[in-house]
Write a protein that holds these residues in place. Structure first.
Motif, PDB file in Angstrom:
ATOM      1  N   PRO A 250     -46.131 -38.066 -31.017  1.00 54.50           N
ATOM      2  CA  PRO A 250     -46.164 -37.031 -32.061  1.00 54.50           C
ATOM      3  C   PRO A 250     -47.287 -36.024 -31.866  1.00 54.50           C
ATOM      4  O   PRO A 250     -47.176 -34.880 -32.306  1.00 54.50           O
ATOM      5  CB  PRO A 250     -46.330 -37.838 -33.356  1.00 54.50           C
ATOM      6  CG  PRO A 250     -46.807 -39.189 -32.930  1.00 54.50           C
ATOM      7  CD  PRO A 250     -46.255 -39.424 -31.574  1.00 54.50           C
ATOM      8  N   GLU A 251     -48.359 -36.446 -31.181  1.00 51.13           N
ATOM      9  CA  GLU A 251     -49.462 -35.506 -30.943  1.00 51.13           C
ATOM     10  C   GLU A 251     -49.040 -34.359 -30.023  1.00 51.13           C
ATOM     11  O   GLU A 251     -49.700 -33.297 -29.996  1.00 51.13           O
ATOM     12  CB  GLU A 251     -50.665 -36.239 -30.340  1.00 51.13           C
ATOM     13  CG  GLU A 251     -50.447 -36.837 -28.959  1.00 51.13           C
ATOM     14  CD  GLU A 251     -49.878 -38.248 -28.985  1.00 51.13           C
ATOM     15  OE1 GLU A 251     -49.957 -38.926 -27.952  1.00 51.13           O
ATOM     16  OE2 GLU A 251     -49.355 -38.649 -30.044  1.00 51.13           O
ATOM     17  N   ALA A 252     -47.943 -34.539 -29.287  1.00 54.08           N
ATOM     18  CA  ALA A 252     -47.461 -33.473 -28.410  1.00 54.08           C
ATOM     19  C   ALA A 252     -47.028 -32.244 -29.202  1.00 54.08           C
ATOM     20  O   ALA A 252     -47.012 -31.130 -28.662  1.00 54.08           O
ATOM     21  CB  ALA A 252     -46.297 -33.983 -27.560  1.00 54.08           C
ATOM     22  N   LYS A 254     -48.588 -30.733 -31.712  1.00 53.65           N
ATOM     23  CA  LYS A 254     -49.715 -29.814 -31.858  1.00 53.65           C
ATOM     24  C   LYS A 254     -50.154 -29.262 -30.510  1.00 53.65           C
ATOM     25  O   LYS A 254     -50.633 -28.122 -30.422  1.00 53.65           O
ATOM     26  CB  LYS A 254     -50.871 -30.522 -32.560  1.00 53.65           C
ATOM     27  CG  LYS A 254     -50.579 -30.827 -34.027  1.00 53.65           C
ATOM     28  CD  LYS A 254     -51.788 -31.370 -34.757  1.00 53.65           C
ATOM     29  CE  LYS A 254     -51.473 -31.585 -36.240  1.00 53.65           C
ATOM     30  NZ  LYS A 254     -52.641 -32.107 -36.993  1.00 53.65           N
ATOM     31  N   GLU A 255     -49.976 -30.053 -29.453  1.00 57.81           N
ATOM     32  CA  GLU A 255     -50.339 -29.566 -28.120  1.00 57.81           C
ATOM     33  C   GLU A 255     -49.435 -28.400 -27.720  1.00 57.81           C
ATOM     34  O   GLU A 255     -49.917 -27.380 -27.191  1.00 57.81           O
ATOM     35  CB  GLU A 255     -50.218 -30.706 -27.106  1.00 57.81           C
ATOM     36  CG  GLU A 255     -51.213 -31.827 -27.314  1.00 57.81           C
ATOM     37  CD  GLU A 255     -50.913 -33.041 -26.458  1.00 57.81           C
ATOM     38  OE1 GLU A 255     -49.971 -32.968 -25.626  1.00 57.81           O
ATOM     39  OE2 GLU A 255     -51.590 -34.076 -26.618  1.00 57.81           O
ATOM     40  N   ILE A 256     -48.153 -28.535 -27.957  1.00 53.19           N
ATOM     41  CA  ILE A 256     -47.219 -27.462 -27.627  1.00 53.19           C
ATOM     42  C   ILE A 256     -47.496 -26.233 -28.476  1.00 53.19           C
ATOM     43  O   ILE A 256     -47.493 -25.101 -27.992  1.00 53.19           O
ATOM     44  CB  ILE A 256     -45.767 -27.948 -27.808  1.00 53.19           C
ATOM     45  CG1 ILE A 256     -45.428 -29.015 -26.777  1.00 53.19           C
ATOM     46  CG2 ILE A 256     -44.785 -26.783 -27.713  1.00 53.19           C
ATOM     47  CD1 ILE A 256     -44.088 -29.696 -27.001  1.00 53.19           C
ATOM     48  N   HIS A 257     -47.758 -26.459 -29.756  1.00 58.60           N
ATOM     49  CA  HIS A 257     -48.047 -25.335 -30.649  1.00 58.60           C
ATOM     50  C   HIS A 257     -49.293 -24.584 -30.193  1.00 58.60           C
ATOM     51  O   HIS A 257     -49.328 -23.341 -30.192  1.00 58.60           O
ATOM     52  CB  HIS A 257     -48.231 -25.831 -32.077  1.00 58.60           C
ATOM     53  CG  HIS A 257     -48.523 -24.750 -33.056  1.00 58.60           C
ATOM     54  ND1 HIS A 257     -49.756 -24.593 -33.646  1.00 58.60           N
ATOM     55  CD2 HIS A 257     -47.757 -23.738 -33.536  1.00 58.60           C
ATOM     56  CE1 HIS A 257     -49.735 -23.557 -34.458  1.00 58.60           C
ATOM     57  NE2 HIS A 257     -48.533 -23.016 -34.414  1.00 58.60           N
ATOM     58  N   ALA A 258     -50.337 -25.326 -29.784  1.00 58.73           N
ATOM     59  CA  ALA A 258     -51.574 -24.681 -29.341  1.00 58.73           C
ATOM     60  C   ALA A 258     -51.336 -23.825 -28.097  1.00 58.73           C
ATOM     61  O   ALA A 258     -51.931 -22.750 -27.954  1.00 58.73           O
ATOM     62  CB  ALA A 258     -52.641 -25.740 -29.065  1.00 58.73           C
ATOM     63  N   ARG A 259     -50.469 -24.286 -27.200  1.00 54.29           N
ATOM     64  CA  ARG A 259     -50.185 -23.530 -25.972  1.00 54.29           C
ATOM     65  C   ARG A 259     -49.328 -22.303 -26.225  1.00 54.29           C
ATOM     66  O   ARG A 259     -49.474 -21.279 -25.567  1.00 54.29           O
ATOM     67  CB  ARG A 259     -49.483 -24.422 -24.945  1.00 54.29           C
ATOM     68  CG  ARG A 259     -50.347 -25.471 -24.302  1.00 54.29           C
ATOM     69  CD  ARG A 259     -49.689 -26.023 -23.050  1.00 54.29           C
ATOM     70  NE  ARG A 259     -48.347 -26.540 -23.293  1.00 54.29           N
ATOM     71  CZ  ARG A 259     -48.072 -27.802 -23.601  1.00 54.29           C
ATOM     72  NH1 ARG A 259     -49.070 -28.678 -23.726  1.00 54.29           N
ATOM     73  NH2 ARG A 259     -46.833 -28.209 -23.795  1.00 54.29           N
ATOM     74  N   GLU A 260     -48.388 -22.412 -27.148  1.00 59.62           N
ATOM     75  CA  GLU A 260     -47.345 -21.403 -27.258  1.00 59.62           C
ATOM     76  C   GLU A 260     -47.457 -20.489 -28.482  1.00 59.62           C
ATOM     77  O   GLU A 260     -46.744 -19.497 -28.562  1.00 59.62           O
ATOM     78  CB  GLU A 260     -45.971 -22.099 -27.309  1.00 59.62           C
ATOM     79  CG  GLU A 260     -45.676 -23.027 -26.143  1.00 59.62           C
ATOM     80  CD  GLU A 260     -45.396 -22.274 -24.854  1.00 59.62           C
ATOM     81  OE1 GLU A 260     -45.372 -21.028 -24.876  1.00 59.62           O
ATOM     82  OE2 GLU A 260     -45.209 -22.938 -23.824  1.00 59.62           O
ATOM     83  N   PHE A 312     -44.919 -31.048 -39.369  1.00 65.15           N
ATOM     84  CA  PHE A 312     -45.258 -30.025 -38.383  1.00 65.15           C
ATOM     85  C   PHE A 312     -44.444 -28.757 -38.604  1.00 65.15           C
ATOM     86  O   PHE A 312     -44.988 -27.639 -38.600  1.00 65.15           O
ATOM     87  CB  PHE A 312     -45.010 -30.588 -36.978  1.00 65.15           C
ATOM     88  CG  PHE A 312     -45.108 -29.565 -35.881  1.00 65.15           C
ATOM     89  CD1 PHE A 312     -46.335 -29.119 -35.444  1.00 65.15           C
ATOM     90  CD2 PHE A 312     -43.957 -29.066 -35.288  1.00 65.15           C
ATOM     91  CE1 PHE A 312     -46.426 -28.172 -34.419  1.00 65.15           C
ATOM     92  CE2 PHE A 312     -44.034 -28.128 -34.269  1.00 65.15           C
ATOM     93  CZ  PHE A 312     -45.275 -27.670 -33.837  1.00 65.15           C
ATOM     94  N   CYS A 313     -43.145 -28.915 -38.797  1.00 60.45           N
ATOM     95  CA  CYS A 313     -42.282 -27.745 -38.972  1.00 60.45           C
ATOM     96  C   CYS A 313     -42.595 -27.016 -40.274  1.00 60.45           C
ATOM     97  O   CYS A 313     -42.501 -25.788 -40.342  1.00 60.45           O
ATOM     98  CB  CYS A 313     -40.814 -28.161 -38.908  1.00 60.45           C
ATOM     99  SG  CYS A 313     -40.272 -28.586 -37.231  1.00 60.45           S
ATOM    100  N   ALA A 314     -42.968 -27.756 -41.311  1.00 62.64           N
ATOM    101  CA  ALA A 314     -43.351 -27.107 -42.569  1.00 62.64           C
ATOM    102  C   ALA A 314     -44.627 -26.292 -42.384  1.00 62.64           C
ATOM    103  O   ALA A 314     -44.759 -25.183 -42.916  1.00 62.64           O
ATOM    104  CB  ALA A 314     -43.540 -28.154 -43.664  1.00 62.64           C
TER     105      ALA A 314
END
Length: 534
Positions: A250-252, A254-260, A312-314
């Protein structure tokens, strides 16, 4: 029409390569009749051979093949000359179907917020409709951001021109604006700088999120959200971009969000100063989730990860598209399998059993808070929302809901019986069977990798990528059981029979699986392949 002799002497022109592959695995048989949980295939002497159907049309026939009430409904509709082609007119039957779907969905989700319905013909088309709608919504939100940024810039100009505000030194230093320039000039420089920076974000194409192992169809857009690279890569240049999330990390998210993530810089007058604030730019168009991954090996989304996705989506205002095409319509004991995990979608896609195994139909549901009425003008489908398919679907819902939801309870009870049989095989052959997964009448049995088998013939089956298909061929010919492996996890056999599956059929399947395990343990790959070709 002669259904007893449909063999042709001419060349194979209908997907000949697939026909060849099916022939290798022993699956190129012709089915001539179907009822309940039984398919009848043509034997060598033209006789009918009854086969217990555990493939179930990839989950399409929960109520059984040619359910008599559905057949009678179809016959009545056709005899009455019901209009199939009455596009661009009033469709009260579609509205009744949407209302009934809302009633059941509202009950399962505990909400009274309505979901608007867009009808389609197949599951993949329903997914495409959801993605298109989400992109329309994203585009309109971007337009609103553009407009708000323009209005804010005009307000800042007015405030500076009237002497009510100035561009402070900290803002000038941050964006490289001339420290000695008058505020009017500094503001124009700042506005130009922000416009250039924002343009890079405003023109970004949408990014979609999906789970690793997911399958959402093979059309131009949906295939790019299907994780299997062999389906996706040949068409990469045609479709949308996706980022795939490991379902055990699940931590992925926030990682994807931080990159993109994308950020717009917008002017804001605060007191007597012009400031620059950040506004989240909607890079992420939608997050696609299967509550049970069908083609990915019958893997169930756990409630903890479902909650992480929801939160996350919210937080980033990204809609959740719940793909219930294979898992929905009562197969797990509820209309929505996702409701068990506590996942609430902004969109739902339903198909397969929605048409009762007779009508080719699907639906995309979108909650009122997300709905864009403009979509109804820019999207359409020739065969969608017709009287025949909608009325059949209404009958399907009536059968599911009858007797206080007896069909749902039957799916759970029969699923429990089937699971017990599969787990007994796993327990007796732990060296060969790795796992039993799923819910209700959507179950999978995963075989361990046989690449290291002492038998050359078994290793050859494992290396060829058709291991599961040869097992299915053996079960078909030696035990009169029909099943298939899942498309992206070919060591996992799927079991999605109807609610009419009997104890005898479950017992026959168990005996067949035990036979397969004994042959694998003996290294008798030639016998597996031989029975498949029989």
């Amino acid at each position: 029409m002669d259904t007893k002799n449909s063999v042709t002497d001419g060349p194979e022109l209908a997907e000949p390569y697939l026909r060849q592959v099916l022939g290798m695995a022993g699956l190129a048989v012709e089915y001539v009749r179907a009822e309940g949980n039984t398919l009848y295939r043509r034997g060598e002497g033209d006789e009918e051979i009854a086969v217990a159907d555990f493939a179930g049309g990839y989950g399409s026939v929960l109520l059984g093949h040619n359910h008599p009430d559905l057949v009678a409904c179809a016959q009545e509709l056709l005899a009455a000359g019901t209009p199939v082609h009455a596009q661009f007119s009033r469709h009260p039957y579609a509205n009744r179907l949407a209302a009934e779907l809302n009633r059941i969905v509202g009950r399962e989700l505990g909400t009274d917020e309505p979901y608007f319905a867009i009808f389609a013909n197949s599951g993949a088309e329903a997914v495409e409709a959801a993605l298109k709608h989400a992109e329309l919504d994203r585009g309109l939100r971007i337009a609103a951001l553009r407009s708000a940024a323009k209005d804010a810039a005009e307000a800042a100009r007015d405030a500076v021109a009237q002497g009510r505000a100035q561009v402070p030194g900290r803002v000038r230093r941050r964006f490289g604006i001339d420290a000695g320039a008058p505020s009017t000039d500094a503001l124009e420089q700042l506005t130009a700088r922000l416009a250039a920076e924002n343009a890079a974000h405003l023109d970004r194409p949408p990014l979609f999120l999906a789970l690793e192992g997911g399958f959402h169809g093979k059309l131009g857009l949906s295939v790019q959200l299907t994780h299997n690279e062999s389906y996706r890569t040949p068409f990469r240049a045609l479709g949308a971009q996706a980022r795939f999330v490991p379902p055990d990390r699940p931590e992925a998210l926030k990682e994807i969000h931080a990159r993109e993530r994308g950020v717009l810089h917008v002017l804001e007058v605060s007191g007597d100063q012009v400031d620059v604030v950040e506004r989240e730019f909607p890079v992420f168009c939608a997050f696609l989730v299967e509550p049970i991954q069908g083609e990915g090996g019958i893997r169930v989304l756990d409630a903890e990860f479902a909650g992480a996705i929801q939160r996350f989506c919210a937080e980033i205002d990204c809609p959740v598209v719940v793909d219930e095409i294979q898992s929905g319509m009562g197969r797990t004991g509820r209309l929505l399998a996702s409701s068990r995990a506590g996942l609430r979608g902004d969109y739902y896609t339903l198909a397969k059993t929605l048409g009762g195994g007779l009508a080719k139909t699907s639906v995309m549901l979108v909650r009122r808070a997300r709905y864009r009425q403009e979509f109804e003008i820019v999207h359409s489908s020739t065969f969608a929302k017709d009287s025949f398919s909608c009325t059949i679907a209404l009958k399907v819902l009536e059968l599911l809901e009858a007797d206080g939801g007896a069909a749902y309870r039957r799916a759970e009870e029969r699923g429990a019986a089937l699971r017990t049989a599969l787990e007994a095989v796993r327990d007796d052959f732990p060296d060969l069977v790795g796992d039993v997964r799923g819910q209700g009448l959507m179950l999978g049995l995963e075989f361990r990798d046989q690449g290291g088998s002492a038998s050359e013939s078994v290793r050859a089956l494992a290396a060829g990528g058709l291991f599961g298909y040869f097992l299915a061929g053996h079960l078909l010919h030696a035990h009169r059981v029909r099943t298939f492996p899942t498309a992206s996890a070919v060591n996992t056999l799927r079991f999605e029979p109807s609610v009419h599956v009997s104890d005898e059929e479950i017992g026959r399947l168990e005996a067949g699986l035990r036979d397969v395990c004994r042959l694998l343990r003996e290294g008798a790959g030639d016998r597996l392949a031989g029975a498949s070709a029989g």
